[in-house]
Design a protein around this motif. Structure first.
Motif, PDB file in Angstrom:
ATOM      1  N   CYS A   5       7.118  26.794  11.597  1.00 23.17           N
ATOM      2  CA  CYS A   5       7.276  27.266  12.970  1.00 23.17           C
ATOM      3  C   CYS A   5       7.955  28.639  12.979  1.00 23.17           C
ATOM      4  O   CYS A   5       8.945  28.859  12.280  1.00 23.17           O
ATOM      5  CB  CYS A   5       8.111  26.261  13.755  1.00 23.17           C
ATOM      6  SG  CYS A   5       8.562  26.839  15.398  1.00 23.17           S
ATOM      7  N   CYS A   8      11.680  27.805  15.056  1.00 25.74           N
ATOM      8  CA  CYS A   8      12.774  26.992  14.503  1.00 25.74           C
ATOM      9  C   CYS A   8      12.687  26.854  12.982  1.00 25.74           C
ATOM     10  O   CYS A   8      13.597  26.302  12.365  1.00 25.74           O
ATOM     11  CB  CYS A   8      12.800  25.611  15.169  1.00 25.74           C
ATOM     12  SG  CYS A   8      11.459  24.539  14.638  1.00 25.74           S
ATOM     13  N   CYS A  19       4.394  23.661  17.120  1.00 29.94           N
ATOM     14  CA  CYS A  19       5.565  22.893  16.680  1.00 29.94           C
ATOM     15  C   CYS A  19       6.072  22.037  17.853  1.00 29.94           C
ATOM     16  O   CYS A  19       5.832  22.360  19.013  1.00 29.94           O
ATOM     17  CB  CYS A  19       6.642  23.871  16.230  1.00 29.94           C
ATOM     18  SG  CYS A  19       8.212  23.106  15.808  1.00 29.94           S
ATOM     19  N   CYS A  21       8.915  22.012  19.002  1.00 28.36           N
ATOM     20  CA  CYS A  21       9.826  22.828  19.827  1.00 28.36           C
ATOM     21  C   CYS A  21       9.052  23.776  20.731  1.00 28.36           C
ATOM     22  O   CYS A  21       9.646  24.481  21.535  1.00 28.36           O
ATOM     23  CB  CYS A  21      10.786  23.611  18.937  1.00 28.36           C
ATOM     24  SG  CYS A  21      10.106  25.145  18.279  1.00 28.36           S
TER      25      CYS A  21
HETATM   26 ZN   LIG Z   1       9.677  24.883  16.030  1.00 24.45          ZN
END
Ligand SMILES: [Zn+2]
Ligand SMILES: *Cc1c(COP(=O)(O)O)cnc(C)c1O
Length: 413
Positions: A5, A8, A19, A21
């Motif tokens: 990612c 993150c 991802c 996130c």
């Molecule tokens: Zn991420």
């Protein structure tokens, strides 16, 4: 090789569109086991391949693009292998010493999207997928439906009912792409796919697919090889979703790390004034991108207000000491006529490159003794409305003459 990612840093275990996130994904490769001289020899030898996988202008550089994909699954329609053309009139127009065009418009579906799509579809096939999807109004759908047809699989094109480009949608339909028209925007289509692709068993080929970026790196690999591994001062590229500039930066980084080139050219990323959120961000030194909720430019391939790849694009600009600029639709259409009259031609978005170089020269960012390469992203015939607008006058304004020698000689001299 790992997929991680951008936000993150999390490493993906299973294939995913994004991802957890919300960040976009990037492919990281360890190039340290690759030898510069070995690669040079390999890439040069493959220039003699004909009709084979390695004759492709993408798979020629397989070691740097996707060595992890099994060779027997890779597809090719002979993408890449596009021309690099010097133009005196374009150099004069921009006011610089040397200007060349790299014509990605010469790809099988008529745009640079093929360089990335052939790799994304090959990756999907390696996962056993046979249903591919994207949300797009233009060249991405044409490219995906071409490769789906070529590989005997299906493509599903999520197209906003209101904002479509007629010729590109017809091209998509011609290759047998299944059109899913919906009410909403391009972003709505992407959100839908992110949520439901798994449930519908669709492999998503949007611009944030990191295998598309790996494939699009081949544009700079091929350009470097055509220039005998010696880089120009500038490379100009148009920016919409910002996938192509991200790939350009990543490809340059690969070449530089491997010692295949010893100088990084500066990237000039050009946006249309009516759809330039990335240029605004870079100029104002903002740390995040403020989307344009109502983008508008005549260059439809760049008419994107919320470019998903802006962080990768920022890295590309910073890495190369590059610059961003915006140009008006009038400047784009004027530059397009220079490119058309060279006997090359392009769709409007591509002409932003020449318009941008001219502007950057005028304000003194580019020196008159410098050498620039403009990436022409899409084919002349992709936007018939633009052709009508610019040239229908040339066809209809002339009075017909009788075909006598006297009358014709007046017209001909
Ligand atoms: Zn991420
Ligand atoms: C997709 C496209 C662009 C924009 O490229 P991004 O990767 O979205 O920035 C420019 N020109 C043409 C012809 C395109 O098809």
């Amino acid at each position: 090789m790992r997929i991680q990612c951008v936000d993150c840093g999390e490493q993906m275990k299973d294939w995913a569109v994004r991802c957890q996130c919300g960040g976009i994904l990037e492919i990281k490769r360890d190039l340290s086991s690759l030898d510069r001289d070995y690669l040079l020899k390999l890439f040069n030898e493959r220039l003699y391949e004909r009709g084979t996988l390695y004759a492709s202008g993408v798979w020629r550089y397989r070691e740097l693009i996707a060595p992890e994909l099994p060779q027997d699954i890779l597809i090719t329609r002979g993408e890449g292998n596009t021309g690099l053309y010097s133009s005196k009139s374009a150099a004069d127009y921009a006011g610089i010493r040397q200007l060349q065009f790299k014509a990605q418009s010469e790809n099988p579906s008529g745009s640079f999207k093929d360089n990335g799509m052939v790799v994304a579809v090959s990756h999907g096939l390696s996962l056993g997928k046979h249903r591919f999807a994207c949300s797009s109004t233009g060249n991405t759908s044409a490219s995906l439906s071409l490769y789906a047809a070529w590989s005997g699989t299906s493509s599903y094109i999520f197209a906003p009912a209101e904002h479509i480009s007629a010729a590109k949608i017809s091209q998509t339909a011609a290759y047998g792409g299944h059109l899913v028209r919906f009410h909403g925007t391009y972003d709505d289509g992407i959100h839908f796919l992110e949520q439901y692709a798994d449930a519908l068993d669709l492999y998503v080929c949007n611009s944030l697919n990191p295998y598309r970026i790996e494939g699009q790196k081949s544009i700079i690999f091929e350009l470097a090889q055509q220039l005998n591994w010696s880089m120009p001062d500038w490379i100009a590229i148009p920016g919409g979703a910002l996938s192509n500039v991200s790939a350009l930066g990543k490809g340059l980084e690969d070449l530089f790390t491997l010692g295949l080139i010893n100088k990084l050219p500066r990237i000039a990323l050009i946006q249309a004034e009516g759809a330039s959120p990335f240029h605004r961000m870079m100029q104002s030194n903002d740390t995040s991108l403020l989307p344009d909720s109502n983008p508008f430019t005549r260059a439809s391939a760049m008419n994107i207000g919320n470019p998903p790849s802006w962080k990768k694009a920022r890295h590309a600009i910073q890495l190369t000491n590059g610059i961003t600029a915006s140009v008006t639709d009038e400047e784009i259409m004027q530059a397009k006529q220079i490119i058309d009259r060279n006997g090359i031609g392009c769709e409007p978005a591509s002409a932003a490159t020449l318009a941008g170089i001219k502007k950057l020269r005028a304000i003194g960012v580019i020196d008159k003794d410098e050498h620039a390469v403009c990436i022409l992203t899409g084919h002349l015939l992709k936007d018939i409305a633009a052709l009508d607008e610019l040239y229908s006058h040339d066809q209809t304004s002339q009075q017909a003459v009788e075909l006598t020698q006297e009358q014709v000689s007046i017209k001909c001299y």
